[in-house]
Structures are given as C-alpha cells and as structure tokens.
Design a protein around this motif. Structure first.
Motif, mmCIF file in Angstrom:
data_model
loop_
_atom_site.group_PDB
_atom_site.id
_atom_site.type_symbol
_atom_site.label_atom_id
_atom_site.label_comp_id
_atom_site.label_asym_id
_atom_site.label_seq_id
_atom_site.Cartn_x
_atom_site.Cartn_y
_atom_site.Cartn_z
ATOM 1 N N LEU A 1 5.057 -2.653 -8.849
ATOM 2 C CA LEU A 1 4.155 -1.760 -9.567
ATOM 3 C C LEU A 1 2.776 -2.397 -9.634
ATOM 4 C CD1 LEU A 1 6.520 -0.834 -12.558
ATOM 5 C CD2 LEU A 1 6.383 0.241 -10.297
ATOM 6 N N LEU A 2 1.793 -1.716 -9.051
ATOM 7 C CA LEU A 2 0.428 -2.225 -9.056
ATOM 8 C C LEU A 2 -0.400 -1.432 -10.052
ATOM 9 C CD1 LEU A 2 1.437 -2.697 -5.854
ATOM 10 C CD2 LEU A 2 -0.804 -3.767 -5.847
ATOM 11 N N ASN A 3 -1.013 -2.151 -10.997
ATOM 12 C CA ASN A 3 -1.774 -1.540 -12.071
ATOM 13 C C ASN A 3 -3.256 -1.838 -11.864
ATOM 14 O OD1 ASN A 3 -1.375 -1.674 -15.735
ATOM 15 N ND2 ASN A 3 -2.506 -0.282 -14.436
ATOM 16 N N GLY A 4 -4.024 -0.803 -11.535
ATOM 17 C CA GLY A 4 -5.442 -1.033 -11.294
ATOM 18 C C GLY A 4 -6.200 0.227 -10.967
ATOM 19 N N GLY A 5 -7.418 0.041 -10.448
ATOM 20 C CA GLY A 5 -8.301 1.148 -10.127
ATOM 21 C C GLY A 5 -8.258 1.527 -8.664
ATOM 22 N N ASN A 6 -9.384 2.027 -8.151
ATOM 23 C CA ASN A 6 -9.437 2.531 -6.781
ATOM 24 C C ASN A 6 -9.040 1.484 -5.743
ATOM 25 O OD1 ASN A 6 -10.356 5.301 -6.961
ATOM 26 N ND2 ASN A 6 -12.254 4.482 -7.784
ATOM 27 N N GLY A 7 -9.603 0.286 -5.870
ATOM 28 C CA GLY A 7 -9.275 -0.770 -4.906
ATOM 29 C C GLY A 7 -7.813 -1.159 -4.960
ATOM 30 N N THR A 8 -7.271 -1.216 -6.186
ATOM 31 C CA THR A 8 -5.864 -1.580 -6.343
ATOM 32 C C THR A 8 -4.951 -0.491 -5.793
ATOM 33 O OG1 THR A 8 -6.413 -2.886 -8.293
ATOM 34 C CG2 THR A 8 -4.096 -2.275 -8.024
ATOM 35 N N MET A 9 -5.338 0.778 -5.946
ATOM 36 C CA MET A 9 -4.524 1.862 -5.392
ATOM 37 C C MET A 9 -4.537 1.817 -3.863
ATOM 38 S SD MET A 9 -3.034 3.214 -7.909
ATOM 39 C CE MET A 9 -3.169 1.643 -8.788
ATOM 40 N N ASP A 10 -5.645 1.358 -3.284
ATOM 41 C CA ASP A 10 -5.698 1.155 -1.837
ATOM 42 C C ASP A 10 -4.720 0.059 -1.431
ATOM 43 O OD1 ASP A 10 -7.066 1.591 0.813
ATOM 44 O OD2 ASP A 10 -7.541 -0.526 0.524
ATOM 45 N N THR A 11 -4.711 -1.029 -2.196
ATOM 46 C CA THR A 11 -3.762 -2.116 -1.959
ATOM 47 C C THR A 11 -2.328 -1.621 -2.113
ATOM 48 O OG1 THR A 11 -5.347 -3.774 -2.726
ATOM 49 C CG2 THR A 11 -3.015 -4.394 -2.760
ATOM 50 N N CYS A 12 -2.108 -0.798 -3.128
ATOM 51 C CA CYS A 12 -0.782 -0.236 -3.383
ATOM 52 C C CYS A 12 -0.283 0.537 -2.155
ATOM 53 C CB CYS A 12 -0.850 0.682 -4.601
ATOM 54 S SG CYS A 12 0.710 1.437 -5.078
ATOM 55 N N GLY A 13 -1.153 1.366 -1.596
ATOM 56 C CA GLY A 13 -0.778 2.155 -0.419
ATOM 57 C C GLY A 13 -0.460 1.279 0.777
#
Length: 398
Positions: free
Chosen positions: A102-114
C-alpha cells in the motif's frame, strides 16, 4: 489469502497521513488473516534497503498516537526509483512474504504505485494506492486526505491575521499559501470570512495569470476603504506568459522550492503604493498542525487506509481509494469511496476549476466555499470586536 502488508509513505507529509496508517493496521488486526503490517522506514528507498518495521507488535495505546502525530511516523522520501529498482522489488516482497503493498502519497507516489503494480502483478503481489496530499491535486477523487486539515489551517490563520490587521489598520499583510500549481489551499482561506469585510480581502490563485497593475489597483482601493488589507496568494503564481512571478529557488523533477512570493508582493506594495506591507509564510506549519487538524479529514484518512487494505485483499490491485461526493436533497455532506484505476490518476495534476474562481481572478465563488466548508470539520472560531460594537452603537444613537 494470508500474508503480510507493507505500507510505504511518499512525498510531503500531512496532518493525517498517520491516520491512514492507523486504518491499515486496525483493518489488518480485525481481518484475522494478516500476520504482519510492515512500515517502510524512510519511504520508497527503504523498500530496496529492506528497512521494515512490524507495526502490529506495538500496543494499542501506542498505535492510538498515530491519530494525533504530525508528519509521518515511518518516514517518507522523494527518492526517484529507476526501472531496475521496480524489477528488484518482486524478490524482496517474496522474501518477506509481502502479499499486499500500500503506497500512501500524492501524484508522484501514485505514479510509483502504478509502476510497482505493473512490475509485480505476475508475482502475486497486490498493489493499491492511498491518496494523500495537502495540495488536493489528485485526479478523479473529490478531495484527498490531508487537504481538509491544510484548508482548516489556512482559514484559521487568515481569520486571526484578519483580526490583527483590523485592530491596527495601518498596513497590507500578504499570506503565502502552499499548493504548487493548484490553488485549493489558497482558496480555502475564504472560509475565514464570517461577514462582509472580513479577511481575506483578496485571493490570488495560480490558475489565473497574475497581473501586477490589477493587483496594485485592488490593494489601493481596499486600503483606502478599510485601512488594513489581508491578501492570500499562492506560492505558484504565474505571469501571463506562464513564468513564475518569482523564480523557484530549487527545482528537481516534481520537487520545487518556490521563491518568496509574499515578500515579493509586499515589496510591490511598498515601492509602488508607498503603503506599509508585510509578508507571512506559514509553510510547513500548515501541513504539520495537529492543533488545527480537521476531525473529518482524520476520520476519512482512517477510512482510506482501511478501504485500501480491503481492496488489496479482494485482489483489486492497480487501484487507488477515491472519495466520491453524493448529492443530497438538503445539501448536506455525504460521500462514499470507490476504487479508481491507478492509470487514471498517475501524475495527472488537478487544478481548481473555473467555476470556483471569480471573474476578475482575485477571489473564489460561493460554489467553492460550499464545496470546501464540510472538509474542515467544525466551524471556524468566532471573535469579539468591541470596536465594531462601538461603531454600531454610535450609529444607532445618530
């Protein structure tokens, strides 16, 4: 399916990011099938270094502190992962029997999540995003955990500064708000107003080109009328050609240290209008304040953590928890969550829509305040103004 959970925090913290972590841990405990909830100690780079701490081993009274602990209790980073880093993660997750990331963050973190999802989906690892950003600039979701508390902070701060300036109306005070290219936090300062004439008197957003001449005219008009003026301006203000009104001090990827916009605007007022002016820059205070944490924001952050783990355990990888606002007959606030495909939010920056900005570009509309008001929790505090009561009494006697 039993297994372990890994929670990774990314980017700048908020006043409620730990509440989402709390939600994950509580959901894991109640599930009865999760052995360990690991925290990556230091953000995404900590995954590669295998810096994992089992958070479920701590007593409940310690875990409760997460709800009122600012920043991130497990640490964060802006570490830029490379392709080989993503490919290496599958073996690390397998080694620690991590089934859910589970990655908790903003736009950059959601990119990492993907990207982690794509790299590890064939290895039986389910990756889900938990939204977090004070900037409120993630796509699709109505708002993000972290924003409500930042909005409350700027509104309360503006209200207090407004009372100060009204008590000694001899200058213009310019408050600089965070938010990068999105004006959501700046706009929330409008919630400081209780009645006409209350601060903020002017609001400048990055979604509209900043025009110096109009700014100076507006300030002069209000100064002549009120004696003291409160302006709230975004750190991301730009000229009509798209350039920042003050060049950034440092920029690396999405990480930007903005120039001192409030000081620049105060200097404009002093040099061009001959009026005393001062600048205020709350900065990190606005994202770290537990004293002004929004209770609704905290509760929704807990919910986001819980829903993320539930989705992961259902096998819904490659998604992010989203908040969807519902229309109600009486206009009251009601929302539900739904899982949003991560591809729809990766590095997409959501800015303030046009219907939330007034025609001149120096204020927000009623539509914005109606949208924002529920998110800050309880009402902004009231103050007593005997100067105003005195003037009212004299007016009645006249």
């Amino acid at each position: 399916m039993a297994g372990n959970v890994l929670v990774v925090h990314g980017g700048g913290p908020t006043a409620v990011i730990n509440a989402s972590l709390y939600g994950v841990i509580m959901e894991a405990k109640e599930s009865g099938v999760i052995d360990h909830v690991y925290g990556a100690i230091g953000g995404s780079e900590a995954v590669l270094k295998e810096q994992f701490l089992d958070l479920m081993k701590y007593p409940q009274e310690k875990l409760e502190l997460l709800l009122t602990t600012p920043a991130t209790a497990i640490g964060s980073s802006r570490y830029a992962l490379e392709e080989e880093d993503y490919q290496a993660m599958g073996a690390i997750f397998k080694k620690h029997d991590i089934r859910y990331v589970l990655l908790n963050g903003g736009n950059g973190t959601m990119d990492t999540c993907g990207k982690i999802y794509r790299a590890c989906k064939d290895a039986g690892v389910c990756v889900v995003g938990i939204p977090k950003t004070i900037d409120n600039d993630i796509a699709i979701t109505d708002h993000t955990p972290g924003y409500g508390s930042a909005a409350r902070y700027i509104a309360e701060t503006t209200a207090e500064v407004g009372v100060d300036v009204k008590a000694l109306p001899i200058h213009v005070c310019i408050i600089e708000a965070m938010g990068r290219n999105a004006g959501w936090i700046t706009a929330a300062s409008a919630l400081a107003r209780k009645k006409p004439g209350d601060a903020p008197h002017l609001i400048y957003l990055p979604e509209r080109p900043f025009k110096e001449e109009e700014f100076l005219k507006d300030v002069k008009r209000l100064y002549d009328q009120l004696g003291g003026v409160v302006v709230v301006a975004s750190e991301g203000l730009k000229k009509e050609n798209g350039e920042p009104i003050v060049p950034p001090i440092f920029k690396s990827g999405r990480s930007v240290y903005y120039g001192d916009v409030s000081a620049y605007l105060a200097e404009l007022v002093i040099k061009n209008l001959g009026i005393k002016a001062r600048s205020e820059k709350p900065g990190l205070c606005g994202r770290a304040s537990i004293a002004l944490q929004s209770s609704l924001d905290r509760d929704e952050a807990v919910l986001a953590g819980r829903e993320a783990l539930k989705a992961a355990m259902r096998g819904e990888g490659g998604t992010m928890v989203g908040f969807i606002r519902e229309e109600t007959p009486d206009g009251s606030y009601k929302m539900h969550t739904r899982m949003i495909p991560i591809e729809e939010v990766m590095l997409y920056e959501r800015t303030l829509p046009g219907e939330y900005i007034n025609e001149r570009g120096n204020d927000v509309t009623q539509a914005f305040t109606d949208w924002c008001k529920p998110l800050i929790g309880s009402e902004i505090r009231d103050f007593i103004d005997f100067q105003e009561l005195y003037r009212e009494e004299k007016g009645e006697q006249a």
